[in-house]
Design an enzyme around this catalytic site. Structure first.
Site, PDB file in Angstrom:
ATOM      1  N   HIS A  73       0.819  -1.221   0.000  1.00 55.48           N
ATOM      2  CA  HIS A  73       0.000   0.000   0.000  1.00 55.48           C
ATOM      3  C   HIS A  73       0.848   1.265   0.000  1.00 55.48           C
ATOM      4  CE1 HIS A  73       0.212   0.917   4.423  1.00 55.48           C
ATOM      5  NE2 HIS A  73       0.285  -0.380   4.553  1.00 55.48           N
ATOM      6  N   ASP A 190       6.057   1.674   6.622  1.00 51.33           N
ATOM      7  CA  ASP A 190       4.768   0.998   6.483  1.00 51.33           C
ATOM      8  C   ASP A 190       3.908   1.850   5.552  1.00 51.33           C
ATOM      9  OD1 ASP A 190       2.303  -0.230   6.813  1.00 51.33           O
ATOM     10  OD2 ASP A 190       2.020   0.483   8.869  1.00 51.33           O
ATOM     11  N   GLU A 224      -5.362   1.266   2.659  1.00 53.70           N
ATOM     12  CA  GLU A 224      -5.090   0.204   3.623  1.00 53.70           C
ATOM     13  C   GLU A 224      -5.184   0.689   5.055  1.00 53.70           C
ATOM     14  OE1 GLU A 224      -2.806  -2.494   6.268  1.00 53.70           O
ATOM     15  OE2 GLU A 224      -2.491  -0.356   5.869  1.00 53.70           O
ATOM     16  N   GLU A 225      -4.670   1.888   5.319  1.00 50.36           N
ATOM     17  CA  GLU A 225      -4.599   2.374   6.695  1.00 50.36           C
ATOM     18  C   GLU A 225      -5.968   2.643   7.314  1.00 50.36           C
ATOM     19  OE1 GLU A 225      -2.173   2.145   8.496  1.00 50.36           O
ATOM     20  OE2 GLU A 225      -0.328   2.336   7.352  1.00 50.36           O
ATOM     21  N   ASP A 245       3.892  -6.378   3.565  1.00 53.01           N
ATOM     22  CA  ASP A 245       3.741  -5.280   4.513  1.00 53.01           C
ATOM     23  C   ASP A 245       4.776  -5.473   5.607  1.00 53.01           C
ATOM     24  OD1 ASP A 245       2.716  -3.008   5.776  1.00 53.01           O
ATOM     25  OD2 ASP A 245       0.640  -3.588   5.380  1.00 53.01           O
ATOM     26  N   HIS A 325       4.143   2.439  13.147  1.00 58.08           N
ATOM     27  CA  HIS A 325       3.285   3.615  13.267  1.00 58.08           C
ATOM     28  C   HIS A 325       3.943   4.737  14.068  1.00 58.08           C
ATOM     29  CE1 HIS A 325      -0.930   1.961  12.009  1.00 58.08           C
ATOM     30  NE2 HIS A 325       0.029   1.653  11.148  1.00 58.08           N
TER      31      HIS A 325
END
Length: 347
Positions: A73, A190, A224-225, A245, A325
């Site tokens: 992503h 990410d 995606e998030e 991922d 994150h």
């Protein structure tokens, strides 16, 4: 022929290029345009999905049936302007799983609907420790944090005169760095790291340096998030989908930043037993340093594909990434080991 070192270099170079393009969920057109153009340079014919992602087949001459879909992503965490306060500061709502505590003191860019961009910084309200007696014990969340614009605009009206309004996207500085010891540090590894790996794989396929034993698709998703990136756009003939991922690194897990992680189960449930077993065997066959883990707080694009009703075998793997994150870190060896696994799996 492309060597493992040059393949890894290409993946890291593409990752750095993508990290330099702001793409919080909902503001991904520039990153998608860059990605599509890179596939076109290699001679492929990428499609833009209605949702805004990039879908491309690496070998359309191969039979349609039993095709493999690889997903990564392009969208990242970020913020959106929820309120312009009377003092000209901006209250944000987060995009994806961005935690306020991980973004404190970060430089930001506010992108207006007219295309203008303004810099600022994300801070605790009343952020001077010599003034605020509660600075240290205030729990950081988006209700007590604000963006200070780098403009002499200390009223709501003055900020609005700049063209800023509720709903404008706020992009956080990735602060990307590659060390001489091989570590790659940045926000938003990410999942731009795996998007970079897919672009490098496309280069290898274009140069006939990797053997594709069945039809292979790439899907670079853009939501995606927020949980619906790969809900659609599964091509005809695809029977297996693997999300690339970030691999989790942390307490209770085996993976390190120098390894490729194979996920056996995440919070949604176990991945397909045969696919996980085949990934493990491919890692061994390809000489990849790998770990197998159960991710306690994780969901992937391919989870969403199955939840949307697609009848697929599914898997998940990717380079080990620490501090997910937050300010994330991986290592060049993790990229290389992911490439080794993929080459063996495809060939």
């Amino acid at each position: 022929m492309i060597s493992m070192q040059s393949y890894t270099d290409a993946a890291i170079s593409q990752t750095l290029a993508l990290l330099a393009i702001d793409s919080p969920t909902g503001y991904t057109a520039n990153a998608a345009a860059y990605t599509a153009a890179e596939y076109e340079k290699l001679g492929f014919r990428p499609q833009r999905t209605v949702k805004g992602g990039v879908l491309v087949c690496l070998n359309p001459e191969a039979p349609e049936e039993n095709a493999l879909l690889l997903q990564a992503h392009l969208d990242t965490l970020g913020g959106i302007v929820a309120e312009i306060m009377p003092n000209g500061r901006l209250r944000l709502s987060n995009l994806g799983g961005l935690a306020a505590v991980n973004a404190e003191c970060e430089n930001v860019r506010v992108v207006t609907r007219s295309g203008k961009s303004y810099t600022g910084v994300f801070q605790l309200k009343n952020a001077s420790v010599h003034v605020n007696p509660h600075y240290r014990d205030t729990k950081r969340d988006f209700d007590v944090m604000e963006v200070l614009l780098d403009e002499e605009a200390d009223t709501k009206e003055a900020v609005e005169a700049l063209g800023i309004m509720n709903g404008d996207i706020v992009c956080f500085d990735p602060r990307t760095m590659v060390t001489s010891s091989g570590y790659i540090k940045s926000r938003f590894l990410d999942d731009k790291l795996c998007a970079g790996i897919l672009l490098a794989q496309a280069q290898a396929a274009a140069e006939k340096a990797v053997t594709l034993r069945r039809r292979v698709w790439h899907h670079l998703t853009v939501f995606e998030e927020v949980g619906h990136g790969a809900a659609a756009s599964v091509p005809a003939g695809v029977t297996e989908a693997i999300s690339l991922d970030m691999g989790c690194v942390g307490d209770g897990l085996a993976c390190r930043e120098t390894q490729v992680s194979i996920c056996a189960k995440d919070k949604k449930g176990p991945y397909n037993y045969e696919v996980v077993s085949a990934l493990i065997e491919a890692a061994r066959r390809g000489g990849a340093d790998f770990a197998v883990d159960v991710y306690p707080m994780y969901g992937s694009d391919v989870d969403v594909s199955l939840s949307a009703g697609h009848d697929l075998r599914h898997g998940l793997c990717g380079p080990g990434v620490y501090a997910s994150h937050g300010y994330e870190r991986t290592h060049r060896k993790g990229v290389e080991n992911t490439i080794r696994l993929l080459n063996a799996y495809l060939g």
